[in-house]
Design an enzyme around this catalytic site. Structure first.
Site, PDB file in Angstrom:
ATOM      1  N   GLU A   8      10.502   0.654  10.108  1.00  0.00           N
ATOM      2  CA  GLU A   8      11.447   1.972   9.620  1.00  0.00           C
ATOM      3  C   GLU A   8      10.704   2.990  10.125  1.00  0.00           C
ATOM      4  OE1 GLU A   8      13.236   4.626   8.897  1.00  0.00           O
ATOM      5  OE2 GLU A   8      12.963   4.160   6.840  1.00  0.00           O
ATOM      6  N   THR A  18       6.293   6.583  14.138  1.00  0.00           N
ATOM      7  CA  THR A  18       6.434   5.920  15.207  1.00  0.00           C
ATOM      8  C   THR A  18       5.021   5.585  15.793  1.00  0.00           C
ATOM      9  OG1 THR A  18       8.671   6.827  15.395  1.00  0.00           O
ATOM     10  CG2 THR A  18       7.694   5.756  17.624  1.00  0.00           C
ATOM     11  N   ALA A  19       4.189   6.474  15.739  1.00  0.00           N
ATOM     12  CA  ALA A  19       2.882   6.427  16.121  1.00  0.00           C
ATOM     13  C   ALA A  19       1.997   5.163  15.539  1.00  0.00           C
ATOM     14  CB  ALA A  19       2.065   7.740  16.190  1.00  0.00           C
ATOM     15  N   GLY A  52       7.212   4.530   8.557  1.00  0.00           N
ATOM     16  CA  GLY A  52       6.283   5.704   8.702  1.00  0.00           C
ATOM     17  C   GLY A  52       6.481   6.270  10.023  1.00  0.00           C
ATOM     18  N   GLU A  94      10.416  14.910  16.296  1.00  0.00           N
ATOM     19  CA  GLU A  94      10.847  14.855  14.607  1.00  0.00           C
ATOM     20  C   GLU A  94       9.814  15.979  13.993  1.00  0.00           C
ATOM     21  OE1 GLU A  94       9.322  11.434  12.531  1.00  0.00           O
ATOM     22  OE2 GLU A  94      11.587  11.538  11.498  1.00  0.00           O
ATOM     23  N   LYS A 144       0.687  -1.192  -0.148  1.00  0.00           N
ATOM     24  CA  LYS A 144      -0.006  -0.044  -0.167  1.00  0.00           C
ATOM     25  C   LYS A 144       0.703   1.135   0.154  1.00  0.00           C
ATOM     26  CE  LYS A 144      -2.060   2.353   3.272  1.00  0.00           C
ATOM     27  NZ  LYS A 144      -1.906   3.762   2.651  1.00  0.00           N
ATOM     28  N   CYS A 167      13.471  10.684   7.258  1.00  0.00           N
ATOM     29  CA  CYS A 167      13.496   9.987   8.496  1.00  0.00           C
ATOM     30  C   CYS A 167      14.937  10.030   9.012  1.00  0.00           C
ATOM     31  CB  CYS A 167      12.887   8.660   8.488  1.00  0.00           C
ATOM     32  SG  CYS A 167      13.804   7.697   7.155  1.00  0.00           S
TER      33      CYS A 167
HETATM   34  P1  NAD Z   1       2.137   7.533   8.687  1.00  0.00           P
HETATM   35  O1  NAD Z   1       2.620   6.770   9.524  1.00  0.00           O
HETATM   36  O2  NAD Z   1       0.712   7.995   9.185  1.00  0.00           O
HETATM   37  O3  NAD Z   1       1.577   6.781   7.111  1.00  0.00           O
HETATM   38  C1  NAD Z   1       2.610   5.801   6.559  1.00  0.00           C
HETATM   39  C2  NAD Z   1       1.892   4.917   6.029  1.00  0.00           C
HETATM   40  O4  NAD Z   1       0.956   4.012   6.715  1.00  0.00           O
HETATM   41  C3  NAD Z   1       0.850   5.504   4.875  1.00  0.00           C
HETATM   42  O5  NAD Z   1       0.707   4.629   3.907  1.00  0.00           O
HETATM   43  C4  NAD Z   1      -0.538   5.540   5.647  1.00  0.00           C
HETATM   44  O6  NAD Z   1      -1.473   5.424   4.741  1.00  0.00           O
HETATM   45  C5  NAD Z   1      -0.291   4.172   6.380  1.00  0.00           C
HETATM   46  N1  NAD Z   1      -1.102   4.234   7.768  1.00  0.00           N
HETATM   47  C6  NAD Z   1      -1.579   5.179   8.319  1.00  0.00           C
HETATM   48  N2  NAD Z   1      -2.337   4.795   9.396  1.00  0.00           N
HETATM   49  C7  NAD Z   1      -2.378   3.377   9.340  1.00  0.00           C
HETATM   50  C8  NAD Z   1      -3.026   2.486  10.065  1.00  0.00           C
HETATM   51  N3  NAD Z   1      -3.762   2.711  11.024  1.00  0.00           N
HETATM   52  N4  NAD Z   1      -2.938   1.096   9.824  1.00  0.00           N
HETATM   53  C9  NAD Z   1      -2.206   0.815   8.331  1.00  0.00           C
HETATM   54  N5  NAD Z   1      -1.522   1.735   7.692  1.00  0.00           N
HETATM   55  C10 NAD Z   1      -1.791   3.190   8.021  1.00  0.00           C
HETATM   56  O7  NAD Z   1       2.940   8.807   8.410  1.00  0.00           O
HETATM   57  P2  NAD Z   1       2.359  10.026   7.613  1.00  0.00           P
HETATM   58  O8  NAD Z   1       0.856  10.482   7.952  1.00  0.00           O
HETATM   59  O9  NAD Z   1       2.439   9.694   6.198  1.00  0.00           O
HETATM   60  O10 NAD Z   1       3.340  11.160   8.244  1.00  0.00           O
HETATM   61  C11 NAD Z   1       3.248  11.370   9.587  1.00  0.00           C
HETATM   62  C12 NAD Z   1       4.795  11.452  10.078  1.00  0.00           C
HETATM   63  O11 NAD Z   1       5.418  10.160  10.148  1.00  0.00           O
HETATM   64  C13 NAD Z   1       5.662  12.603   9.700  1.00  0.00           C
HETATM   65  O12 NAD Z   1       5.372  13.831  10.277  1.00  0.00           O
HETATM   66  C14 NAD Z   1       6.926  11.891   9.992  1.00  0.00           C
HETATM   67  O13 NAD Z   1       7.224  12.231  11.375  1.00  0.00           O
HETATM   68  C15 NAD Z   1       6.530  10.410  10.072  1.00  0.00           C
HETATM   69  N6  NAD Z   1       7.165   9.669   8.745  1.00  0.00           N
HETATM   70  C16 NAD Z   1       8.316   9.080   8.781  1.00  0.00           C
HETATM   71  C17 NAD Z   1       8.815   8.443   7.739  1.00  0.00           C
HETATM   72  C18 NAD Z   1       9.841   7.642   7.527  1.00  0.00           C
HETATM   73  O14 NAD Z   1      10.705   7.426   6.528  1.00  0.00           O
HETATM   74  N7  NAD Z   1      10.213   6.953   8.716  1.00  0.00           N
HETATM   75  C19 NAD Z   1       8.088   8.799   6.446  1.00  0.00           C
HETATM   76  C20 NAD Z   1       6.922   9.688   6.184  1.00  0.00           C
HETATM   77  C21 NAD Z   1       6.492   9.927   7.534  1.00  0.00           C
END
Ligand code: NAD
Ligand code: MN
Length: 497
Positions: free
Chosen positions: A265, A244-245, A242, A396, A189, A299
């Site tokens: 990651e 940490t939350a 994505g 972050e 996804k 990240c």
């Molecule tokens: P996110 O963690 O919400 O999203 C990452 C992925 O997870 C997306 O494909 C999203 O659709 C999916 N996702 C979201 N909620 C989900 C759930 N409940 N179950 C399964 N999949 C889910 O991150 P974001 O909203 O794209 O960005 C928010 C923050 O995340 C940023 O501000 C940054 O701090 C961090 N981030 C980190 C990285 C990294 O490379 N480590 C990349 C993008 C964002």
């Protein structure tokens, strides 16, 4: 399943291509079962690019069944079959390099300059994965003459992969490359903000001869489509990049469903440390690459900069001068280094961190403002004289905002650098090799860059200590996440016949 047509897109740099708009299942671009679509935007113009089919729980079911069916054959063919397809895929990506760079610039907002780095690593990494196909060996173990004992490294099955919006195609390759090399099949996804390159690259996978069912791409929301992947009983492994939350949610969902193997990651707040004896000019360039590359949406960004007091004033003067030379704007324009932030939410979030930085008393060296009123453009921003308890030093930001702190002693800076729940990356700038080695051994981070930064290489493992993640991507280490060990013991009986 009904197939859906592509849309013809003219990119601002003159490149034209056909963008698939369907869910990618069984090597076809198909309509979602609900009939729902969602719009995809360009963050540099805020204009809609196109609509895509939106995957839901029902579509994840269909995609997973398809991947499950394909696994039997893909996991048992001779490794050279997988290698040939991956090599061909890398060749096709290389041939279409300009198109892929432009898709990333359009959909993510990053500059073509930055997109070029991504696509370069993608090509190298997919080739490298082709090579790894003939290294997935077990061992024979000496357990005495009564048995033959050996191990096999077997794939896991269907892997669920969820990727973010900051490096859409690069994360696609980090997930799909090792999974396919080891004989797994995938349901991936992409992030809803940046799904275009994942679908286009899937069309290249078809041309490369990757069989139906090996790759599924299901653009959709995290809460519905993502959650369905996390909880599907036929999915045996989750690779997530994505926040940490959400990383925590991934582990919970894996535990509550079928104890999927999980690699994560996640975020970071990586220290980039400059010692008095650092080479000033090159260090400044590495600080810039560390925090402003990819509009700061990295990240492993070197977002906490620690500068030793003897070089502090001189370094910051040069840093300011060089940062103010960076060209920000239209990602397609020649010479632009920093494009747009990728999503409106992220843009607002970065602006609110800038306000917090000011309110808590950090000093603005440069930047701090939005540029223009169309597109999510920000000035490269540097705060100096920061305290360790400032929000901008602890959290972050994921944008082009550096927080600079002053330090005096080596032990002091190591303690301050390690005082974070994160541990993704770190940087050291010094001309003293002994100091570099000593400090690198004591930093709690999955990667340590010395006299360089954000210097990724496809053969070098990448991943986090502490709350920055679990498992490693790239390098031969990535293969461990996609294989499991089967031990075989055969009894040998001595007979005098
Ligand atoms: P996110 O963690 O919400 O999203 C990452 C992925 O997870 C997306 O494909 C999203 O659709 C999916 N996702 C979201 N909620 C989900 C759930 N409940 N179950 C399964 N999949 C889910 O991150 P974001 O909203 O794209 O960005 C928010 C923050 O995340 C940023 O501000 C940054 O701090 C961090 N981030 C980190 C990285 C990294 O490379 N480590 C990349 C993008 C964002
Ligand atoms: Mn987009």
């Amino acid at each position: 399943m009904t197939t859906v047509p592509s849309v013809h897109i003219k990119l601002p740099n003159g490149v034209e291509y056909d963008q698939p708009t369907g869910l990618f299942i069984d090597n076809q671009f198909v309509a979602s079962s609900s009939g729902k679509t969602f719009p995809v935007y360009s963050p540099s113009t805020e204009e809609k690019i196109c609509d895509l089919q939106e995957a839901d729980r029902d579509d994840v079911e269909i995609a997973t069944q398809s991947a499950y069916k394909a696994f039997k054959k893909w996991s048992t063919v001779e490794p050279k079959v997988r290698a040939t397809a991956l090599l061909k895929l890398a060749d096709l990506i290389e041939e279409e390099k300009e198109t892929l760079k432009a898709i990333e610039a359009l959909d993510n907002g990053k500059s073509l300059f930055c997109a070029g780095f991504d696509v370069g690593i993608v090509i190298d990494y997919i080739r490298s994965c082709a090579g790894y196909t003939n290294t997935i060996d077990g061992r024979t173990i000496n357990t005495g003459d009564t048995h033959l004992s050996y191990t096999r490294r077997e794939p896991l099955g269907v892997c669920g992969q969820i990727i973010p919006w900051n490096f859409p195609l690069l994360m696609w390759s980090w997930k799909i490359g090792p999974a396919l090399a080891t004989g797994n099949t995938v349901v991936l996804k992409p992030a809803s903000a940046t799904p275009l390159s994942a679908l286009y690259a899937a069309s290249l996978a078809v041309k490369a001869g990757i069989p139906p069912g090996v790759i599924q791409i299901v653009p959709g929301s995290g809460r519905k489509c993502g959650d369905a992947i996390l909880r599907h009983p036929l999915i045996k492994k989750i690779a997530f990049t994505g926040s940490t939350a959400i990383g925590r949610d991934v582990m919970i969902a894996a535990a509550e469903s079928n104890l999927k193997k999980v690699t994560l990651e996640l975020g970071g707040k990586s220290p980039n440390i400059v010692f008095n004896d650092a080479d000033l000019d090159t260090t400044v360039q590495h600080l810039i690459a560390g925090i402003f590359f990819n509009s700061g949406e990295v990240c492993c960004a070197g977002s906490r900069i620690y500068v030793q007091e003897g070089i502090y004033d001189k370094l910051l003067a040069k840093f300011k001068e060089e940062v103010e030379k960076l060209k920000v704007g239209n990602p397609f324009e020649e010479g632009v280094f920093q494009g747009a932030q990728t999503t409106p939410d992220q843009f607002e979030s970065v602006l609110s961190y800038i306000e917090k930085g000011k309110a808590e008393g950090a000093k603005l060296l440069t930047g701090g403002n939005r540029i223009g009123n169309k597109g999510y453009f920000l000035e490269p921003t540097v705060f100096i004289d920061c305290d360790d308890d400032h929000t901008i030093v602890k959290e972050e930001i994921f944008g082009p905002v550096a927080a600079v702190c002053k330090f005096k002693y080596i032990d002091e800076v190591i303690e301050r650098a390690n005082n974070s729940e994160y541990g993704l990356a770190s940087g050291i700038h010094t001309t003293d090799i002994n100091k570099a080695l000593d400090v690198s051994q004591r930093l709690e981070a999955g990667i340590c860059w010395i006299n360089t930064y954000n210097d990724l290489h496809h053969q070098v493992p990448f991943g986090g200590y502490k709350e920055s993640g679990i498992g490693r991507e790239m390098g031969s280490e990535a293969l461990d996440n996609y294989t499991q060990i089967k031990a075989v013991r055969i009894k040998i009986t001595r007979k005098n016949e």
